[in-house]
Write a protein that holds these residues in place. Structure first.
Motif, PDB file in Angstrom:
ATOM      1  N   ARG A   1      69.624  69.128  25.332  1.00 43.09           N
ATOM      2  CA  ARG A   1      69.413  69.590  26.719  1.00 43.09           C
ATOM      3  C   ARG A   1      67.939  69.960  26.880  1.00 43.09           C
ATOM      4  O   ARG A   1      67.591  71.119  27.099  1.00 43.09           O
ATOM      5  CB  ARG A   1      70.322  70.773  27.048  1.00 43.09           C
ATOM      6  N   PRO A   2      67.070  68.973  26.755  1.00 40.61           N
ATOM      7  CA  PRO A   2      65.633  69.259  26.663  1.00 40.61           C
ATOM      8  C   PRO A   2      65.009  69.871  27.908  1.00 40.61           C
ATOM      9  O   PRO A   2      63.955  70.492  27.818  1.00 40.61           O
ATOM     10  CB  PRO A   2      65.022  67.871  26.386  1.00 40.61           C
ATOM     11  N   ALA A   3      65.695  69.716  29.054  1.00 40.72           N
ATOM     12  CA  ALA A   3      65.099  70.244  30.292  1.00 40.72           C
ATOM     13  C   ALA A   3      65.632  71.617  30.658  1.00 40.72           C
ATOM     14  O   ALA A   3      65.311  72.138  31.726  1.00 40.72           O
ATOM     15  CB  ALA A   3      65.361  69.261  31.432  1.00 40.72           C
ATOM     16  N   ILE A   4      66.445  72.193  29.780  1.00 46.32           N
ATOM     17  CA  ILE A   4      67.173  73.401  30.187  1.00 46.32           C
ATOM     18  C   ILE A   4      66.257  74.600  30.425  1.00 46.32           C
ATOM     19  O   ILE A   4      66.530  75.437  31.280  1.00 46.32           O
ATOM     20  CB  ILE A   4      68.301  73.745  29.172  1.00 46.32           C
ATOM     21  N   GLU A   5      65.186  74.703  29.658  1.00 50.15           N
ATOM     22  CA  GLU A   5      64.219  75.780  29.878  1.00 50.15           C
ATOM     23  C   GLU A   5      62.885  75.140  30.218  1.00 50.15           C
ATOM     24  O   GLU A   5      62.326  74.433  29.389  1.00 50.15           O
ATOM     25  CB  GLU A   5      64.038  76.626  28.621  1.00 50.15           C
ATOM     26  N   PRO A   6      62.377  75.380  31.428  1.00 51.51           N
ATOM     27  CA  PRO A   6      61.075  74.809  31.742  1.00 51.51           C
ATOM     28  C   PRO A   6      60.036  75.352  30.766  1.00 51.51           C
ATOM     29  O   PRO A   6      59.972  76.546  30.539  1.00 51.51           O
ATOM     30  CB  PRO A   6      60.810  75.314  33.167  1.00 51.51           C
ATOM     31  N   GLY A   7      59.320  74.469  30.137  1.00 51.34           N
ATOM     32  CA  GLY A   7      58.344  74.938  29.175  1.00 51.34           C
ATOM     33  C   GLY A   7      58.913  75.191  27.792  1.00 51.34           C
ATOM     34  O   GLY A   7      58.211  75.658  26.894  1.00 51.34           O
ATOM     35  N   GLY A   8      60.178  74.879  27.595  1.00 51.94           N
ATOM     36  CA  GLY A   8      60.773  74.994  26.269  1.00 51.94           C
ATOM     37  C   GLY A   8      61.010  76.435  25.828  1.00 51.94           C
ATOM     38  O   GLY A   8      60.739  77.392  26.537  1.00 51.94           O
TER      39      GLY A   8
END
Lengths: 245, 353
Positions: B132-139
């Motif tokens: 879910r790479p987009a789950i946190e903006p900025g990782g």
């Protein structure tokens, strides 16, 4: 002959919680000395909601002028940041318990974890959604030094008297409370506001105030909300320290 | 000549293209769905899947149905921030789940049938979840934070499985990228949003009909082992592929994907009592609707299309089961405009030359 140092003109603005600060001065628990000149401005109860920000000043609506006069005692009808070096926003309907309790309860849930980014954003959003915080932001855009002390936690007596289960809050990791205060201070700093956390010595069970800081007669009045002059003195001391820094 | 009897004589109008479709205005075509499951306002409904599934959750909530948010935003986080951090998009913070295999992965991890892989992606000092790479903006700020956050989401999925009556899953893609040796499937091709593409370890896979079918059956079987009352409503996303790695034209790759997914959904609804299919795909894409519900990019579905889809949903529910009587919930404010759908797949457009 050197001229005397100019006093810092500090206005303590808020709702009924400014009573604790006033009593601290009345009881001699805080000495403003020669550096601080303190004035009060605000309204209690539902009258506090009748204050509006108009052209950068806090203006009372019709009907509460008498309350303003009584609290201020200096004839100041509106609160203009230009008239003070600093304003201490006191309580102003921003109740710390309304953020701390759900955050502490959430920390127990397996699905409750929050990343730092979400945690900090939550604290910042919670603060900034408040109308009176936005007034503080407006004041901070002037030369006035804005300080803020949000409403203290309710008395610990509430835990044994209102029949609710606070075990989740009591057993939460105290580090979470520290993180919340840090996030609030940081968010306020971004808005050029100096947020003064509730002094750690006055807190018990993560988000309750120790009973010794309750206002006099609190138990009889079943008032869990208001603090007494001891607390008011601590607030003033913290504000003075910030202003001197 | 004597009259001959045949099975078509007694069929209703809806069985005939001329009377059921062609002679009707598009907005008057009705009876597309013969629902198997009765959705009541008191039933908890989880939603997951591709971008289009977001509309279903919103519409259910707006109508006073119990769209189940198993991983709600923290108290105090405002609506814009919640959306930015992907709260309230699906019933849990998985981001888009595009394939049946991805759903099976999440369910397997949530129910602790398997451990999630240890693979993490990094980019500019921040950590990204490959699933879910987009789950946190900025990782995430650390690997530990990423893992702890994922554990919270897995707990939320468990809660949704245990508490919900219905699980609405929108099938989006057949195309996927997976680890060549270990087999786990990524949410997106490594190297697009984060991570590094490695041709040795990362392979393209276009799921076949049989695998999709068996993955969905396996996913629901696992879920029902926790909650025997849970039933799954399938839909197929009408949103075309942003890009294809199949080697074919994206138009035909889209047709292939959607046809495969539609066939699986239809089969499962027809052959399995715990699956049903709702024809949102047909409402958006078939000739009577003349493509009128696509945005100018011919991918996104406009609010009118979403509205008609959900109108048909509630109409057919009422037609078959009667109008809802238990108003146990007050309608929630619509969570956000339909135009604000989060679609991670769209970022592939950035790579178009």
């Amino acid at each position: 002959m050197p001229s005397p140092a100019k006093k810092t003109r500090l206005c303590v603005f808020g709702d009924s919680h400014i009573g604790a600060v006033k009593r601290a001065l009345n009881d001699g628990l805080f000495d403003p000395g020669t550096s601080l000149e303190i004035e009060f401005w605000g309204a209690d109860g539902p009258r506090f909601r009748m204050l509006d920000l108009i052209d950068g000043r806090i203006v009372p609506r019709e009907g509460i002028e008498e309350t303003i006069r009584t609290i201020n005692g200096q004839g100041r009808e509106v609160l203009d940041p230009a008239d003070f070096d600093a304003v201490l926003f006191t309580a102003v309907r921003i109740r710390a318990v309304e953020l701390f309790q759900p955050m502490l309860e959430r920390s127990h849930r397996p699905d409750g974890y929050l990343s730092r980014a979400v945690f900090d954003q939550t604290c910042a959003d919670w603060l900034r959604k408040n109308k009176y915080y936005r007034m503080a932001q407006a004041f901070a855009e002037t030369d006035c030094h804005v300080l803020m002390s949000i409403a203290s936690f309710p008395s610990e007596r509430m835990m044994s008297q209102d029949g609710k289960d606070y075990s989740a809050i009591e057993t939460a990791d105290p580090a979470i409370s520290d993180r919340i205060w840090n996030a609030l201070v940081t968010a306020a700093l971004d808005d050029d506001i100096t947020l003064i956390p509730q002094p750690a010595d006055t807190i018990t069970a993560n988000c309750f105030s120790r009973a010794e800081y309750d206002m006099a007669g609190a138990e009889e009045a079943e008032d869990f909300v208001h603090r007494g002059p001891l607390y008011g003195a601590m607030l003033l001391a913290a504000a003075a320290a910030e202003l001197a820094a | 000549m004597a009259d001959t009897q045949n099975p078509y004589q007694d069929l209703p109008e809806t069985a005939f293209w001329k009377r059921g479709v062609a002679e009707n205005a598009a907005f008057d075509i009705r009876g597309l769905w013969q629902p198997k499951f009765h959705f009541r306002p008191g039933h908890k409904v989880a939603t997951a899947g591709s971008c289009f599934a977001q509309h279903i959750g919103r519409a259910l909530a707006a109508r006073g149905y119990h769209w189940f948010d198993a991983e709600p935003a923290p108290h105090g986080l405002n609506e814009d921030s919640a959306r930015r951090f992907n709260y309230g998009i699906f019933s849990f913070r998985t981001g888009n789940i595009y394939t049946a295999r991805a759903l099976l992965q999440w369910v397997s991890w949530a129910l602790e049938m398997e451990e999630p892989p240890t693979e993490l992606w990094q980019k500019q000092g921040r950590f990204y979840d490959p699933f879910r790479p987009a789950i946190e903006p900025g990782g995430f700020e650390s690997a530990d934070e990423l893992i702890a956050s994922r554990k919270a989401t897995l707990a939320a999925i468990r809660r949704a499985i245990n508490e919900c009556k219905y699980f609405v899953f929108t099938l989006g893609l057949t195309e996927s990228w997976r680890h060549a040796d270990l087999g786990h499937e990524y949410a997106m091709c490594p190297g697009t949003l984060a991570g590094d593409f490695d041709a040795e370890n990362h392979e393209f896979h276009n799921h076949k009909y049989e695998n999709i079918r068996s993955d969905l059956i396996a996913a629901l079987r696992l879920m029902r082992s926790e909650n025997p009352k849970l039933q799954m409503l399938l839909t197929v996303s009408p949103v075309p592929l942003t890009a294809t790695a199949s080697g074919h034209h994206v138009l035909t790759a889209t047709s292939h994907s959607k046809s495969t997914l539609r066939a699986v959904a239809g089969f499962l609804a027809a052959e399995h009592s715990h699956f049903d299919y709702f024809p949102s795909y047909e409402i958006i894409t078939t000739p009577p609707y003349r493509g009128m519900f696509f945005e100018p990019n011919l991918r996104g579905v406009n609010p009118n299309g979403v509205a008609l889809v959900m109108e048909n949903f509630f109409y057919d529910q009422a037609r078959v089961f009667g109008a809802p009587v238990d108003k146990t919930r007050t309608p929630k404010r619509a969570l956000k405009a339909a135009s604000d759908v989060v679609c991670e797949e769209e970022m592939l457009d950035a790579f178009a030359r």
